[in-house]
Motif scaffolding. Structure first.
Motif, PDB file in Angstrom:
ATOM      1  N   PRO A  11       0.833  -1.203   0.000  1.00  0.00           N
ATOM      2  CA  PRO A  11       0.000   0.000   0.000  1.00  0.00           C
ATOM      3  C   PRO A  11       0.866   1.251   0.000  1.00  0.00           C
ATOM      4  N   GLY A  12       0.362   2.307  -0.611  1.00  0.00           N
ATOM      5  CA  GLY A  12       1.103   3.566  -0.615  1.00  0.00           C
ATOM      6  C   GLY A  12       0.642   4.472  -1.732  1.00  0.00           C
ATOM      7  N   VAL A  13       1.527   5.350  -2.146  1.00  0.00           N
ATOM      8  CA  VAL A  13       1.261   6.295  -3.226  1.00  0.00           C
ATOM      9  C   VAL A  13       2.089   5.881  -4.440  1.00  0.00           C
ATOM     10  N   PHE A  14       1.432   5.780  -5.598  1.00  0.00           N
ATOM     11  CA  PHE A  14       2.105   5.375  -6.835  1.00  0.00           C
ATOM     12  C   PHE A  14       2.625   6.604  -7.573  1.00  0.00           C
ATOM     13  N   TYR A  15       3.889   6.528  -8.001  1.00  0.00           N
ATOM     14  CA  TYR A  15       4.518   7.607  -8.769  1.00  0.00           C
ATOM     15  C   TYR A  15       5.026   7.055 -10.094  1.00  0.00           C
ATOM     16  N   ARG A  16       4.747   7.772 -11.172  1.00  0.00           N
ATOM     17  CA  ARG A  16       5.208   7.363 -12.506  1.00  0.00           C
ATOM     18  C   ARG A  16       6.593   7.917 -12.838  1.00  0.00           C
ATOM     19  N   ARG A  17       7.121   8.793 -12.003  1.00  0.00           N
ATOM     20  CA  ARG A  17       8.438   9.397 -12.251  1.00  0.00           C
ATOM     21  C   ARG A  17       9.287   9.340 -10.990  1.00  0.00           C
ATOM     22  N   PRO A  18      10.623   9.311 -11.148  1.00  0.00           N
ATOM     23  CA  PRO A  18      11.498   9.211  -9.981  1.00  0.00           C
ATOM     24  C   PRO A  18      11.496  10.459  -9.100  1.00  0.00           C
ATOM     25  N   SER A  19      11.242  11.619  -9.673  1.00  0.00           N
ATOM     26  CA  SER A  19      11.105  12.859  -8.914  1.00  0.00           C
ATOM     27  C   SER A  19      10.232  13.806  -9.732  1.00  0.00           C
ATOM     28  N   PRO A  20       9.678  14.827  -9.112  1.00  0.00           N
ATOM     29  CA  PRO A  20       8.735  15.706  -9.816  1.00  0.00           C
ATOM     30  C   PRO A  20       9.271  16.348 -11.092  1.00  0.00           C
ATOM     31  N   ASP A  21      10.586  16.573 -11.178  1.00  0.00           N
ATOM     32  CA  ASP A  21      11.150  17.246 -12.344  1.00  0.00           C
ATOM     33  C   ASP A  21      11.662  16.288 -13.414  1.00  0.00           C
ATOM     34  N   GLN A  36      12.243  -3.948 -16.161  1.00  0.00           N
ATOM     35  CA  GLN A  36      12.202  -2.494 -16.268  1.00  0.00           C
ATOM     36  C   GLN A  36      11.291  -1.886 -15.198  1.00  0.00           C
ATOM     37  N   THR A  37      11.751  -0.825 -14.568  1.00  0.00           N
ATOM     38  CA  THR A  37      10.961  -0.096 -13.585  1.00  0.00           C
ATOM     39  C   THR A  37       9.930   0.757 -14.311  1.00  0.00           C
ATOM     40  N   ILE A  38       8.663   0.622 -13.906  1.00  0.00           N
ATOM     41  CA  ILE A  38       7.603   1.427 -14.528  1.00  0.00           C
ATOM     42  C   ILE A  38       7.047   2.468 -13.560  1.00  0.00           C
ATOM     43  N   GLY A  39       7.437   2.373 -12.278  1.00  0.00           N
ATOM     44  CA  GLY A  39       6.964   3.329 -11.298  1.00  0.00           C
ATOM     45  C   GLY A  39       7.512   3.011  -9.918  1.00  0.00           C
ATOM     46  N   LEU A  40       7.056   3.799  -8.954  1.00  0.00           N
ATOM     47  CA  LEU A  40       7.456   3.626  -7.558  1.00  0.00           C
ATOM     48  C   LEU A  40       6.212   3.648  -6.680  1.00  0.00           C
ATOM     49  N   VAL A  41       6.250   2.890  -5.586  1.00  0.00           N
ATOM     50  CA  VAL A  41       5.223   3.003  -4.553  1.00  0.00           C
ATOM     51  C   VAL A  41       5.925   3.483  -3.294  1.00  0.00           C
ATOM     52  N   GLU A  42       5.408   4.567  -2.724  1.00  0.00           N
ATOM     53  CA  GLU A  42       6.009   5.165  -1.525  1.00  0.00           C
ATOM     54  C   GLU A  42       5.097   4.932  -0.331  1.00  0.00           C
ATOM     55  N   VAL A  43       5.703   4.453   0.737  1.00  0.00           N
ATOM     56  CA  VAL A  43       4.992   4.324   2.000  1.00  0.00           C
ATOM     57  C   VAL A  43       5.947   4.754   3.115  1.00  0.00           C
ATOM     58  N   GLU A  64      -3.609   6.768 -11.779  1.00  0.00           N
ATOM     59  CA  GLU A  64      -2.955   8.024 -12.136  1.00  0.00           C
ATOM     60  C   GLU A  64      -1.712   8.234 -11.274  1.00  0.00           C
ATOM     61  N   ASN A  65      -0.823   9.082 -11.743  1.00  0.00           N
ATOM     62  CA  ASN A  65       0.345   9.477 -10.960  1.00  0.00           C
ATOM     63  C   ASN A  65      -0.114  10.069  -9.637  1.00  0.00           C
ATOM     64  N   GLU A  66       0.561   9.706  -8.560  1.00  0.00           N
ATOM     65  CA  GLU A  66       0.303  10.177  -7.205  1.00  0.00           C
ATOM     66  C   GLU A  66      -1.030   9.684  -6.638  1.00  0.00           C
ATOM     67  N   SER A  67      -1.533   8.561  -7.169  1.00  0.00           N
ATOM     68  CA  SER A  67      -2.750   7.953  -6.635  1.00  0.00           C
ATOM     69  C   SER A  67      -2.397   6.986  -5.513  1.00  0.00           C
ATOM     70  N   THR A  68      -3.326   6.809  -4.590  1.00  0.00           N
ATOM     71  CA  THR A  68      -3.163   5.838  -3.512  1.00  0.00           C
ATOM     72  C   THR A  68      -3.510   4.457  -4.041  1.00  0.00           C
ATOM     73  N   VAL A  69      -2.655   3.480  -3.728  1.00  0.00           N
ATOM     74  CA  VAL A  69      -2.893   2.099  -4.133  1.00  0.00           C
ATOM     75  C   VAL A  69      -2.817   1.187  -2.906  1.00  0.00           C
ATOM     76  N   GLY A  70      -3.479   0.051  -3.013  1.00  0.00           N
ATOM     77  CA  GLY A  70      -3.411  -0.962  -1.967  1.00  0.00           C
ATOM     78  C   GLY A  70      -2.621  -2.151  -2.480  1.00  0.00           C
ATOM     79  N   PRO A  71      -2.227  -3.049  -1.592  1.00  0.00           N
ATOM     80  CA  PRO A  71      -1.481  -4.227  -2.039  1.00  0.00           C
ATOM     81  C   PRO A  71      -2.352  -5.076  -2.966  1.00  0.00           C
ATOM     82  N   GLY A  72      -1.804  -5.409  -4.127  1.00  0.00           N
ATOM     83  CA  GLY A  72      -2.533  -6.214  -5.104  1.00  0.00           C
ATOM     84  C   GLY A  72      -3.386  -5.421  -6.066  1.00  0.00           C
TER      85      GLY A  72
END
Length: 81
Positions: A11-21, A36-43, A64-72
């Protein structure tokens, strides 16, 4: 055509980019490799890479970028051959 659905590892926040810029890890319609890495989940300030898990074409993102996701939760769909 066979498909592989990429799921959130935790669970966490999904990011499509390594940093905002920075540009996104991968665009829809692009070819990807299984590792290949397609995104990051931050918790709690810890980031986990989300790997494609299969080689093919990334057809769409389910979140979407910066959306909350759950495990699975579905993150993306990859068309495999």
């Amino acid at each position: 055509m066979p498909e592989h659905v990429v799921k959130s590892p935790l669970p966490g926040v999904f990011y499509r980019r390594p940093s905002p810029d920075d540009p996104v890890f991968v665009e829809e319609g692009a070819e990807v490799t299984a590792e290949q890495t397609i995104g990051l989940v931050e918790v709690m300030k810890q980031f986990a890479e989300v790997k494609a898990g299969a080689a093919g074409t990334l057809s769409s993102f389910a979140v979407e970028n910066e959306s909350t996701v759950g495990p699975g939760d579905d993150i993306a769909t990859i068309e495999t051959s």
